[in-house]
Scaffold this active site. Structure first.
Site, mmCIF file in Angstrom:
data_model
loop_
_atom_site.group_PDB
_atom_site.id
_atom_site.type_symbol
_atom_site.label_atom_id
_atom_site.label_comp_id
_atom_site.label_asym_id
_atom_site.label_seq_id
_atom_site.Cartn_x
_atom_site.Cartn_y
_atom_site.Cartn_z
ATOM 1 N N ASP A 44 28.276 31.889 -28.572
ATOM 2 C CA ASP A 44 27.139 32.157 -29.661
ATOM 3 C C ASP A 44 28.038 32.828 -30.723
ATOM 4 O O ASP A 44 28.904 33.436 -30.670
ATOM 5 C CB ASP A 44 26.124 32.663 -28.713
ATOM 6 C CG ASP A 44 26.404 33.996 -27.760
ATOM 7 O OD1 ASP A 44 27.995 34.369 -28.121
ATOM 8 O OD2 ASP A 44 25.993 34.294 -27.062
ATOM 9 N N ASN B 70 18.481 40.813 -19.363
ATOM 10 C CA ASN B 70 16.905 40.162 -19.038
ATOM 11 C C ASN B 70 17.340 38.715 -18.562
ATOM 12 O O ASN B 70 16.372 37.765 -18.399
ATOM 13 C CB ASN B 70 16.147 40.352 -20.343
ATOM 14 C CG ASN B 70 17.052 39.255 -21.557
ATOM 15 O OD1 ASN B 70 18.232 38.918 -21.198
ATOM 16 N ND2 ASN B 70 16.394 39.097 -22.717
ATOM 17 N N HIS C 167 19.599 36.581 -19.650
ATOM 18 C CA HIS C 167 20.139 35.616 -20.706
ATOM 19 C C HIS C 167 21.454 35.230 -20.423
ATOM 20 O O HIS C 167 22.222 35.981 -19.864
ATOM 21 C CB HIS C 167 19.753 35.994 -22.096
ATOM 22 C CG HIS C 167 20.748 37.053 -22.606
ATOM 23 N ND1 HIS C 167 20.195 37.938 -23.464
ATOM 24 C CD2 HIS C 167 21.767 36.964 -22.707
ATOM 25 C CE1 HIS C 167 21.133 38.574 -23.995
ATOM 26 N NE2 HIS C 167 22.233 38.284 -23.520
ATOM 27 N N GLU D 222 17.434 33.319 -24.302
ATOM 28 C CA GLU D 222 16.590 34.327 -23.877
ATOM 29 C C GLU D 222 15.495 33.569 -23.148
ATOM 30 O O GLU D 222 15.161 32.331 -22.969
ATOM 31 C CB GLU D 222 15.897 34.854 -25.139
ATOM 32 C CG GLU D 222 16.814 35.689 -26.239
ATOM 33 C CD GLU D 222 17.314 37.028 -25.734
ATOM 34 O OE1 GLU D 222 17.508 37.159 -24.572
ATOM 35 O OE2 GLU D 222 17.310 37.785 -26.217
HETATM 36 C C1 GLP Z 1 25.447 39.314 -25.478
HETATM 37 C C2 GLP Z 1 25.965 38.019 -25.385
HETATM 38 C C3 GLP Z 1 26.366 37.308 -23.971
HETATM 39 C C4 GLP Z 1 26.547 38.458 -22.826
HETATM 40 C C5 GLP Z 1 25.615 39.754 -22.847
HETATM 41 C C6 GLP Z 1 25.989 40.500 -21.943
HETATM 42 O O1 GLP Z 1 23.865 39.356 -25.486
HETATM 43 N N1 GLP Z 1 25.344 37.024 -26.135
HETATM 44 O O2 GLP Z 1 26.916 36.264 -24.033
HETATM 45 O O3 GLP Z 1 26.849 37.800 -21.676
HETATM 46 O O4 GLP Z 1 25.632 40.245 -24.294
HETATM 47 O O5 GLP Z 1 26.963 41.368 -22.302
HETATM 48 P P1 GLP Z 1 27.639 42.834 -21.641
HETATM 49 O O6 GLP Z 1 28.658 41.857 -20.892
HETATM 50 O O7 GLP Z 1 28.017 43.561 -22.662
HETATM 51 O O8 GLP Z 1 26.645 43.377 -20.599
#
Ligand code: GLP
Length: 243
Positions: free
Chosen positions: A67, A136, A138, A143
Site C-alpha cells: 500500500d 482494527n 485491517h 479497512e
Molecule cells: C499500517 C499499514 C499496515 C500495517 C499496519 C500495522 O496501517 N498500512 O500494512 O500492517 O499499519 O502497523 P504496525 O505494525 O505499526 O502496528
C-alpha cells in the site's frame, strides 16, 4: 495455518526473517510482497544483517508493496516508499527496476489501481506476502467494511487507522485520508502469506481474526481460508489464544 510463538519482538523478527530468507534462497527470482509499519522493521534489519554477511542476495528479487498513502510522492519522508528505502532497499543489492509500490502521487485512482494489478499479474503473482495487522483488523489498508474488496483500490482510511498511524506524523491532521492498497483478492492470491504480530494491544484483534467468523468487518479473518498462511507472533499477542 501454522503459528510460531516468539518470546519478544527480536525473536519474532528473527523467525519471520528466517522464513523470508528461506524463500529467497529457494527461489532467488522470487516476488516478495512487503509491508510497512513498526511490526516488520526488525525483520528488515535482520535481512540487511544477513545480506551484509553475504548470506543473502537480493539481485534477482522483485518486490511489490501492499500500500501507499495517496497524495504522497516517493521522496516524501512519510511515504511508504521512503520507509522501504530507509529500512531495506537502500541497504541491500535489490535493483531499483525490481521495486514496486503504488504511486501515491498519481491522482488518477483508476489508472493507478489497474496498473498495479496488471503489474502483479505480469510477474506471475506473489510468492510470499508479508503482512502486519492493523489495530482494527485491517491488512494492507483494507479497512473493516460490509464487503471484501477484491482488487487494488483507493480506500478512505478510518478514524481509528488515522489515530493509530499519527505517531509517524507531527499530528493527526497530517495523516493522509486516503491510500492505495492491494485488495483482499490480491493478497489472498499470494502463494504464501506470513503475518507478524506483536504486543498485548493486538491480542484481542488477533484472536478475533483467527478464531472467530470470517467477516469483512475483521479483514484479516479471511486469512483463515488461505492454504499456506503462517503467523509469527510474540507471547503477548498470543496471550488470549489457547495454543
Ligand atoms: C499500517 C499499514 C499496515 C500495517 C499496519 C500495522 O496501517 N498500512 O500494512 O500492517 O499499519 O502497523 P504496525 O505494525 O505499526 O502496528
Amino acid at each position: 495455518m501454522k503459528i510460531y510463538r516468539a518470546h519478544d519482538y527480536k525473536d519474532m523478527s528473527r523467525k519471520a526473517a528466517n522464513i523470508i530468507s528461506a524463500q529467497i534462497i529457494m527461489k532467488p527470482t522470487c516476488v516478495l510482497g512487503l509491508a510497512t509499519g513498526s511490526s516488520p522493521i526488525g525483520i528488515y534489519e535482520q535481512l540487511v544483517d544477513w545480506y551484509r554477511k553475504d548470506d543473502l542476495d537480493f539481485s534477482r528479487v522483485k518486490t511489490v508493496n501492499l500500500d501507499e498513502y495517496r497524495g504522497l510522492s516517493a521522496d516524501n519522508d512519510q511515504s511508504y516508499r521512503y520507509f522501504m528505502d530507509k529500512y531495506l532497499f537502500s541497504k541491500v543489492n535489490i535493483k531499483n527496476k525490481n521495486i514496486h509500490i503504488p504511486d501515491g502521487s498519481n491522482e488518477d485512482a483508476e489508472d493507478e489501481c489497474r496498473k498495479y494489478e496488471e503489474l502483479i499479474d505480469s510477474m506471475n503473482g506473489i510468492d510470499l506476502q508479508l503482512l502486519g495487522l492493523g489495530p482494527n483488523g485491517h491488512i494492507g489498508f483494507n479497512e473493516p467494511a460490509d464487503c471484501f474488496t477484491r482488487r487494488t483500490h483507493l480506500v478512505d482510511l478510518t478514524e481509528s487507522t488515522i489515530e493509530a498511524n499519527k505517531r509517524f506524523f507531527e499530528d493527526a491532521s497530517q495523516v493522509p485520508r486516503q491510500a492505495y492498497t492491494m485488495g483482499i483478492g490480491t493478497i489472498m492470491k499470494a502463494r504464501k502469506i506470513l503475518m507478524v504480530v506483536e504486543g498485548e494491544k493486538k491480542a484481542e484483534i488477533l484472536k478475533k481474526a483467527l478464531t472467530e467468523e470470517v467477516t469483512p468487518w475483521v479483514p484479516a479473518s479471511i486469512l483463515q481460508l488461505h492454504p499456506d498462511f503462517t503467523l509469527v507472533a510474540d507471547d503477548a499477542a498470543l496471550s488470549l489464544m489457547n495454543i
